[in-house]
Write a protein that holds these residues in place. Structure first.
Motif, PDB file in Angstrom:
ATOM      1  N   PRO A 138      42.656  53.550  29.971  1.00 29.05           N
ATOM      2  CA  PRO A 138      41.739  52.415  29.828  1.00 29.05           C
ATOM      3  C   PRO A 138      40.502  52.584  30.703  1.00 29.05           C
ATOM      4  CG  PRO A 138      43.994  51.683  30.204  1.00 29.05           C
ATOM      5  CD  PRO A 138      43.963  53.148  30.483  1.00 29.05           C
ATOM      6  N   LYS A 139      39.450  51.908  30.330  1.00 26.62           N
ATOM      7  CA  LYS A 139      38.220  51.928  31.110  1.00 26.62           C
ATOM      8  C   LYS A 139      38.401  51.193  32.425  1.00 26.62           C
ATOM      9  CE  LYS A 139      33.336  50.578  30.849  1.00 26.62           C
ATOM     10  NZ  LYS A 139      32.302  49.918  30.008  1.00 26.62           N
ATOM     11  N   ASP A 140      39.154  50.111  32.393  1.00 28.04           N
ATOM     12  CA  ASP A 140      39.365  49.325  33.609  1.00 28.04           C
ATOM     13  C   ASP A 140      40.646  48.520  33.458  1.00 28.04           C
ATOM     14  OD1 ASP A 140      38.941  48.273  36.112  1.00 28.04           O
ATOM     15  OD2 ASP A 140      37.664  46.635  35.407  1.00 28.04           O
ATOM     16  N   VAL A 141      41.326  48.303  34.567  1.00 29.37           N
ATOM     17  CA  VAL A 141      42.568  47.530  34.598  1.00 29.37           C
ATOM     18  C   VAL A 141      42.584  46.692  35.858  1.00 29.37           C
ATOM     19  CG1 VAL A 141      45.084  47.621  34.638  1.00 29.37           C
ATOM     20  CG2 VAL A 141      43.819  49.341  33.351  1.00 29.37           C
ATOM     21  N   TYR A 142      42.913  45.421  35.706  1.00 30.47           N
ATOM     22  CA  TYR A 142      43.087  44.606  36.908  1.00 30.47           C
ATOM     23  C   TYR A 142      44.047  43.459  36.607  1.00 30.47           C
ATOM     24  CZ  TYR A 142      40.233  40.645  35.284  1.00 30.47           C
ATOM     25  OH  TYR A 142      39.760  39.551  34.597  1.00 30.47           O
ATOM     26  N   ARG A 143      44.586  42.901  37.669  1.00 32.59           N
ATOM     27  CA  ARG A 143      45.517  41.779  37.526  1.00 32.59           C
ATOM     28  C   ARG A 143      45.047  40.633  38.389  1.00 32.59           C
ATOM     29  NH1 ARG A 143      51.743  42.246  39.306  1.00 32.59           N
ATOM     30  NH2 ARG A 143      50.772  42.051  41.355  1.00 32.59           N
ATOM     31  N   PRO A 144      44.674  39.514  37.778  1.00 30.64           N
ATOM     32  CA  PRO A 144      44.246  38.352  38.561  1.00 30.64           C
ATOM     33  C   PRO A 144      45.377  37.858  39.462  1.00 30.64           C
ATOM     34  CG  PRO A 144      43.673  38.115  36.231  1.00 30.64           C
ATOM     35  CD  PRO A 144      44.590  39.298  36.335  1.00 30.64           C
ATOM     36  N   ALA A 145      45.012  37.261  40.560  1.00 28.84           N
ATOM     37  CA  ALA A 145      46.008  36.785  41.522  1.00 28.84           C
ATOM     38  C   ALA A 145      46.938  35.741  40.918  1.00 28.84           C
ATOM     39  CB  ALA A 145      45.306  36.231  42.757  1.00 28.84           C
ATOM     40  N   SER A 146      46.417  34.990  39.950  1.00 26.43           N
ATOM     41  CA  SER A 146      47.206  33.905  39.359  1.00 26.43           C
ATOM     42  C   SER A 146      47.970  34.336  38.115  1.00 26.43           C
ATOM     43  CB  SER A 146      46.275  32.744  38.983  1.00 26.43           C
ATOM     44  OG  SER A 146      45.290  33.182  38.056  1.00 26.43           O
ATOM     45  N   CYS A 147      47.993  35.634  37.833  1.00 22.72           N
ATOM     46  CA  CYS A 147      48.600  36.125  36.593  1.00 22.72           C
ATOM     47  C   CYS A 147      49.615  37.217  36.918  1.00 22.72           C
ATOM     48  CB  CYS A 147      47.517  36.653  35.649  1.00 22.72           C
ATOM     49  SG  CYS A 147      48.137  37.129  34.023  1.00 22.72           S
ATOM     50  N   SER A 148      50.686  37.274  36.154  1.00 22.79           N
ATOM     51  CA  SER A 148      51.723  38.281  36.390  1.00 22.79           C
ATOM     52  C   SER A 148      51.539  39.516  35.515  1.00 22.79           C
ATOM     53  CB  SER A 148      53.102  37.673  36.112  1.00 22.79           C
ATOM     54  OG  SER A 148      53.193  37.232  34.763  1.00 22.79           O
TER      55      SER A 148
END
Length: 234
Positions: free
Chosen positions: A189-199
């Motif tokens: 993927p070009k970018d991957v992240y996980r928001p603090a409020s999301c699992s």
């Protein structure tokens, strides 16, 4: 919405949710399915096979995580794939009419649990450990499967709703009857992240990788790219 249309939508929702997009809840269905059923005129234009495969790929990845004790998705598809490619695990097979579903030719039996199940598990693991390339049926659909079904040579992202998985047939050319070479770098993927409020993670693919097979819809913008010159690799 007319009552008849609502009945059809409900039927399709239950059918797809209990076959192609099964989750681990046993008695619940993914609401994302309904998004693709509201306009029934477009249902036949969706690539449900690609969508089911993307969803199964995601579930296979999740099943390999530490602590995972079960798996979901279209396990009938996975089971039929195992029977086709790994003769050691095949059950008996019956003759079918030419237009009958291929997977329905396998005659499976329900086994008892308990000690017998554990012994079978140990035996299957040993068989897997001892397997070699000679124990694999690389072209169960024939050596020309790729040219007969061109979409199987598509390279890019396959998607269903919020699930997007890379699909690259060049990583296993032998299943299409071609000589295997060193595969190119895996699609990432070009970018991957996980928001603090999301699992869960939010994944972004390159625009050129994200334009085909979008949301389970077949050829949303244009047909898939041409095969990867595999005809030169016999």
């Amino acid at each position: 919405m007319k009552i008849r249309d609502l009945e059809v939508q409900t039927y399709l929702f239950v059918l797809l949710g209990s076959t192609l997009f099964v989750d681990k809840s046993r008695d619940r269905l993914r609401p994302a399915i309904n998004v693709f059923l509201k306009d029934q005129r477009r249902v036949a234009g969706y690539a449900w096979g690609a969508a089911a495969l993307a969803y199964l790929y995601r579930q296979l990845g999740m099943a390999t995580r530490v602590g995972s004790k079960s798996i979901c998705g279209c396990l009938t598809l996975l089971q039929a794939w195992i029977y086709e490619y790994f003769p050691l695990f095949r059950p008996s097979q019956i003759l079918q009419a030419p237009d009958a579903p291929r997977a329905s030719s396998w005659v499976c039996h329900r086994f008892a649990g308990g000690d017998d199940a554990r012994q079978r598990l140990v035996r299957y693991r040993q068989m897997l450990d001892e397997m070699s390339g000679e124990d694999v049926s690389w072209t169960p659909y024939g050596r020309d499967a790729g040219t007969e079904v061109l979409c199987s040579l598509y390279t890019g992202v396959i998607r269903f709703a919020d699930v997007a998985e890379g699909y690259d047939p060049a990583r296993c050319r032998r299943q299409f009857g071609y000589r295997q070479t060193i595969p190119r770098t895996m699609m990432v993927p070009k970018d991957v992240y996980r928001p603090a409020s999301c699992s869960t993670y939010i994944v972004f693919w390159e625009g050129s990788m994200d334009q085909f097979w979008c949301c389970g819809q077949r050829y949303r913008t244009s047909p898939p790219p041409s095969p990867l010159h595999m005809h030169e690799m016999r």
